[in-house]
Design a protein around this motif. Sequence first.
Motif, PDB file in Angstrom:
ATOM      1  N   ARG A  58      63.535 -44.623  50.744  1.00 57.34           N
ATOM      2  CA  ARG A  58      64.603 -45.613  50.597  1.00 57.34           C
ATOM      3  C   ARG A  58      65.822 -45.261  51.444  1.00 57.34           C
ATOM      4  O   ARG A  58      66.352 -46.097  52.185  1.00 57.34           O
ATOM      5  CB  ARG A  58      65.016 -45.706  49.130  1.00 57.34           C
ATOM      6  N   ASP A  59      66.281 -44.006  51.329  1.00 65.68           N
ATOM      7  CA  ASP A  59      67.509 -43.624  52.010  1.00 65.68           C
ATOM      8  C   ASP A  59      67.345 -43.599  53.523  1.00 65.68           C
ATOM      9  O   ASP A  59      68.218 -44.066  54.264  1.00 65.68           O
ATOM     10  CB  ASP A  59      67.975 -42.248  51.516  1.00 65.68           C
ATOM     11  N   VAL A  62      67.449 -47.026  55.180  1.00 64.79           N
ATOM     12  CA  VAL A  62      68.823 -47.519  55.358  1.00 64.79           C
ATOM     13  C   VAL A  62      69.490 -46.794  56.524  1.00 64.79           C
ATOM     14  O   VAL A  62      70.160 -47.405  57.365  1.00 64.79           O
ATOM     15  CB  VAL A  62      69.638 -47.315  54.061  1.00 64.79           C
ATOM     16  N   HIS A  63      69.324 -45.481  56.575  1.00 64.24           N
ATOM     17  CA  HIS A  63      69.923 -44.669  57.637  1.00 64.24           C
ATOM     18  C   HIS A  63      69.420 -45.132  59.000  1.00 64.24           C
ATOM     19  O   HIS A  63      70.204 -45.315  59.950  1.00 64.24           O
ATOM     20  CB  HIS A  63      69.561 -43.201  57.398  1.00 64.24           C
ATOM     21  N   GLN A  65      68.197 -48.037  59.783  1.00 60.97           N
ATOM     22  CA  GLN A  65      68.621 -49.396  60.099  1.00 60.97           C
ATOM     23  C   GLN A  65      69.932 -49.389  60.882  1.00 60.97           C
ATOM     24  O   GLN A  65      70.103 -50.140  61.846  1.00 60.97           O
ATOM     25  CB  GLN A  65      68.773 -50.215  58.821  1.00 60.97           C
ATOM     26  N   ARG A  98      61.004 -46.817  60.179  1.00 59.26           N
ATOM     27  CA  ARG A  98      61.545 -47.586  59.051  1.00 59.26           C
ATOM     28  C   ARG A  98      60.458 -48.490  58.465  1.00 59.26           C
ATOM     29  O   ARG A  98      60.326 -48.634  57.249  1.00 59.26           O
ATOM     30  CB  ARG A  98      62.745 -48.410  59.491  1.00 59.26           C
ATOM     31  N   LEU A 102      59.145 -48.369  54.544  1.00 60.08           N
ATOM     32  CA  LEU A 102      59.133 -49.548  53.683  1.00 60.08           C
ATOM     33  C   LEU A 102      57.699 -49.926  53.309  1.00 60.08           C
ATOM     34  O   LEU A 102      57.443 -50.411  52.198  1.00 60.08           O
ATOM     35  CB  LEU A 102      59.822 -50.720  54.387  1.00 60.08           C
ATOM     36  N   LYS A 112      62.403 -51.487  47.178  1.00 60.75           N
ATOM     37  CA  LYS A 112      62.917 -51.000  48.457  1.00 60.75           C
ATOM     38  C   LYS A 112      64.281 -50.345  48.316  1.00 60.75           C
ATOM     39  O   LYS A 112      64.706 -49.595  49.190  1.00 60.75           O
ATOM     40  CB  LYS A 112      63.032 -52.167  49.459  1.00 60.75           C
ATOM     41  N   SER A 113      64.984 -50.633  47.236  1.00 66.18           N
ATOM     42  CA  SER A 113      66.307 -50.040  47.016  1.00 66.18           C
ATOM     43  C   SER A 113      66.422 -49.599  45.570  1.00 66.18           C
ATOM     44  O   SER A 113      65.619 -49.986  44.720  1.00 66.18           O
ATOM     45  CB  SER A 113      67.420 -51.035  47.359  1.00 66.18           C
ATOM     46  N   SER A 114      67.420 -48.785  45.298  1.00 70.28           N
ATOM     47  CA  SER A 114      67.625 -48.258  43.956  1.00 70.28           C
ATOM     48  C   SER A 114      69.082 -48.454  43.551  1.00 70.28           C
ATOM     49  O   SER A 114      69.984 -48.327  44.393  1.00 70.28           O
ATOM     50  CB  SER A 114      67.277 -46.767  43.909  1.00 70.28           C
ATOM     51  N   PRO A 118      72.793 -42.809  46.464  1.00 70.44           N
ATOM     52  CA  PRO A 118      71.926 -42.311  47.532  1.00 70.44           C
ATOM     53  C   PRO A 118      71.880 -40.790  47.530  1.00 70.44           C
ATOM     54  O   PRO A 118      72.821 -40.124  47.098  1.00 70.44           O
ATOM     55  CB  PRO A 118      72.604 -42.840  48.806  1.00 70.44           C
ATOM     56  N   LEU A 134      77.246 -45.525  54.037  1.00 69.93           N
ATOM     57  CA  LEU A 134      76.549 -45.384  52.760  1.00 69.93           C
ATOM     58  C   LEU A 134      76.033 -43.977  52.511  1.00 69.93           C
ATOM     59  O   LEU A 134      75.737 -43.615  51.371  1.00 69.93           O
ATOM     60  CB  LEU A 134      75.377 -46.377  52.709  1.00 69.93           C
TER      61      LEU A 134
END
Length: 216
Positions: A58-59, A62-63, A65, A98, A102, A112-114, A118, A134
């Motif tokens: 998950r983290d 995001v990183h 992206q 990524r 996913l 996909k997210s929590s 983070p 983030l």
Amino acid sequence: MTSAPRTSRLLLLAGGAVLLLALVLIALTLARPSTSAPAASAAASAPAESSADVGFARDMAVHHQQAVEMSFIVRDRTSDEAVRRLAFDIINTQANQRGMLLGWLEMWGRAKSSPGAPMAWMGHTFTPGGDGALMPGMATDAQLDALRKAEGRKAEVLFLRLMTAHHKAGADMAAAAASSAGTEEIRNLADGMVRGQQSEIALMADMLKERGASAS
């Protein structure tokens, strides 16, 4: 110059295509005949919600992206071939990674997210400051705006500095996953990320030096 809306559309299209490809590849891998009962059992079991595997997937998604976003921005703010080539490599590598992260979350049946903080899977306490960063190493909204407004050498130096900080934090996160994840897939991917990002950090240090600048 490419507008921000067009860049966002490109990010969405690229991300969707990579995710679809990752899901197909993972599905084909899991569909192959297993050579042993333990291997088949391991493939069928999903990591726990609180595992390093799920948290890292998950983290790091995001990183990555944001790294892809910054690379799209600088690609259109400079004509320097070396910087554009680096940006192209980051876009392709991190968008692909990524998509894999996913894809694994999808196969594991994990969101996909929590709603949690983070990096909790690393034992870290990190509270986003509301400035767009983030996680450690991520650029703030103000820094991204500055990159969008910069041109030429100024854009190159700002990108290289932001991406160096981004890579250093990303490599630290990947190193933690490589040593603590329970699945071979995550351990192998994370280990490759560490080596790849450390190599690019060294490359960017040389590129900054060529431009009379440092990483700080």
